[in-house]
Write an enzyme that holds these catalytic residues in place. Structure first.
Site, PDB file in Angstrom:
ATOM      1  N   ASN A 109       4.995  34.384  22.613  1.00 16.89           N
ATOM      2  CA  ASN A 109       3.695  33.239  23.527  1.00 16.89           C
ATOM      3  C   ASN A 109       4.084  32.559  23.616  1.00 16.89           C
ATOM      4  O   ASN A 109       3.829  31.889  24.657  1.00 16.89           O
ATOM      5  CB  ASN A 109       2.704  34.006  22.159  1.00 16.89           C
ATOM      6  CG  ASN A 109       2.026  34.719  21.936  1.00 16.89           C
ATOM      7  OD1 ASN A 109       1.635  35.476  22.802  1.00 16.89           O
ATOM      8  ND2 ASN A 109       1.434  35.537  21.049  1.00 16.89           N
ATOM      9  N   SER A 110       5.356  32.017  22.965  1.00 19.64           N
ATOM     10  CA  SER A 110       5.561  30.352  23.206  1.00 19.64           C
ATOM     11  C   SER A 110       6.893  30.156  23.097  1.00 19.64           C
ATOM     12  O   SER A 110       7.261  28.703  23.815  1.00 19.64           O
ATOM     13  CB  SER A 110       4.829  29.445  22.462  1.00 19.64           C
ATOM     14  OG  SER A 110       5.318  29.987  20.797  1.00 19.64           O
TER      15      SER A 110
ATOM     16  N   ASP B  67       7.213  43.481  18.620  1.00 18.29           N
ATOM     17  CA  ASP B  67       7.486  42.786  17.194  1.00 18.29           C
ATOM     18  C   ASP B  67       7.717  42.411  16.434  1.00 18.29           C
ATOM     19  O   ASP B  67       8.154  42.999  15.310  1.00 18.29           O
ATOM     20  CB  ASP B  67       7.396  41.008  18.093  1.00 18.29           C
ATOM     21  CG  ASP B  67       5.594  40.768  18.283  1.00 18.29           C
ATOM     22  OD1 ASP B  67       4.579  42.264  18.415  1.00 18.29           O
ATOM     23  OD2 ASP B  67       5.408  40.024  17.862  1.00 18.29           O
TER      24      ASP B  67
ATOM     25  N   THR C  68     -10.449  13.552   6.050  1.00 17.73           N
ATOM     26  CA  THR C  68     -10.881  14.536   6.683  1.00 17.73           C
ATOM     27  C   THR C  68      -9.270  15.024   7.207  1.00 17.73           C
ATOM     28  O   THR C  68      -9.534  16.266   7.038  1.00 17.73           O
ATOM     29  CB  THR C  68     -11.741  14.086   7.967  1.00 17.73           C
ATOM     30  OG1 THR C  68     -12.581  13.087   7.089  1.00 17.73           O
ATOM     31  CG2 THR C  68     -11.727  14.767   9.000  1.00 17.73           C
TER      32      THR C  68
ATOM     33  N   TYR D  98       0.933  54.666  14.091  1.00 17.50           N
ATOM     34  CA  TYR D  98      -0.527  53.281  14.417  1.00 17.50           C
ATOM     35  C   TYR D  98      -1.082  54.643  16.022  1.00 17.50           C
ATOM     36  O   TYR D  98      -0.453  55.715  16.334  1.00 17.50           O
ATOM     37  CB  TYR D  98       0.076  52.399  15.031  1.00 17.50           C
ATOM     38  CG  TYR D  98      -1.073  50.866  14.906  1.00 17.50           C
ATOM     39  CD1 TYR D  98      -1.075  50.246  14.470  1.00 17.50           C
ATOM     40  CD2 TYR D  98      -1.178  50.718  16.731  1.00 17.50           C
ATOM     41  CE1 TYR D  98      -2.098  49.068  14.312  1.00 17.50           C
ATOM     42  CE2 TYR D  98      -1.671  49.705  16.964  1.00 17.50           C
ATOM     43  CZ  TYR D  98      -1.903  49.019  15.548  1.00 17.50           C
ATOM     44  OH  TYR D  98      -2.896  47.327  16.574  1.00 17.50           O
TER      45      TYR D  98
END
Length: 243
Positions: A9-10, A95, A173, A86
């Site tokens: 994706n990146s 992948d 935080t 599947y």
């Protein structure tokens, strides 16, 4: 030599194999046909395979097809050396299937949980009988950090280094978000491992993916293989060449 390409994706990860031995690993933010030309000019590559979770540039496919003696464009019709159970193979990320092939190749006759900590976190299962039986998809670490910022009015987006010490409970935080996301993911993975260990004999876990360093140090019993998808693609390429 084999050229194996995993387009995520990146980023795009490539590996050059000589037999089963990984000789070179490179990561590209953008992979194009000129990169293909350069790789073939630098290394004695004969065969190639590419898998992608997004659209592959036609020029990349054309270059690979032209320069390779044997080229595989990996999709749901590509023969693989494990049984794919599947229900919708056309929608299964290649992948994920390649990781299952790689896991089965590295650890034959074992039941394996494959945890790929990437843009998304995937959990996939391959059996000792070389059967892929399915898996789950969960938000990745950066996605979890981002959604806290997007879906709330006051929480900030934070960044955490993989080697950063994460407390059990945060006292500010930043640490509260870091602990919630990182430790929450670790507990998630351990929950899968604990449940499967109760149900499946001869069971092991393999962790892979670009964000795996954030969690592997807290999951001592897992095997770690950062190039698992590329190893699986190399196995698939050899399997198709010899078919």
């Amino acid at each position: 030599m084999n050229l194996c390409i995993d387009q995520g994706n990146s980023r795009t990860k490539i590996a050059i194999f000589e037999g089963d031995r990984l000789k070179k690993h490179i990561i590209y933010k953008h992979f194009c046909s000129s990169d293909v030309e350069r790789l073939f000019s630098l290394y004695p590559i004969e065969n190639s395979i590419i898998s992608s979770v997004s659209n592959i540039e036609p020029s990349v496919v054309n270059a690979l097809h032209r320069l390779s003696k044997h080229f595989v464009l990996c999709d749901h019709t590509t023969p693989v050396p494990i049984k794919n159970n599947y229900d919708t193979p056309a929608s299964l990320g290649q992948d994920r299937l390649a990781a299952a092939v790689g896991a089965s190749h590295l650890y034959p006759s074992e039941n394996l949980l494959i945890v790929d900590v990437g843009s998304a976190i995937t959990y996939d299962m391959v059996t000792e009988k070389n059967e892929y039986i399915g898996g789950n998809i969960a938000p990745g670490l950066k996605m979890r950090f981002s959604i806290l910022k997007q879906m709330t009015k006051k929480l900030p987006y934070i960044e955490v280094e993989a080697e950063e010490l994460i407390p059990l409970f945060g006292k500010n935080t930043h640490d509260a978000i870091a602990a919630g996301v990182i430790r929450g993911t670790i507990f998630e993975v351990k929950g899968y491992m604990r449940t499967l260990a109760e149900r499946v004999p001869h069971f092991g876990t393999i962790i892979t993916g670009g964000n795996s360093p954030y969690i592997v140090k807290s999951i001592e019993s897992a095997k770690v293989e950062k190039h698992l998808v590329l190893i699986g693609l190399n196995v698939i390429l050899n399997y198709n060449e010899n078919a």
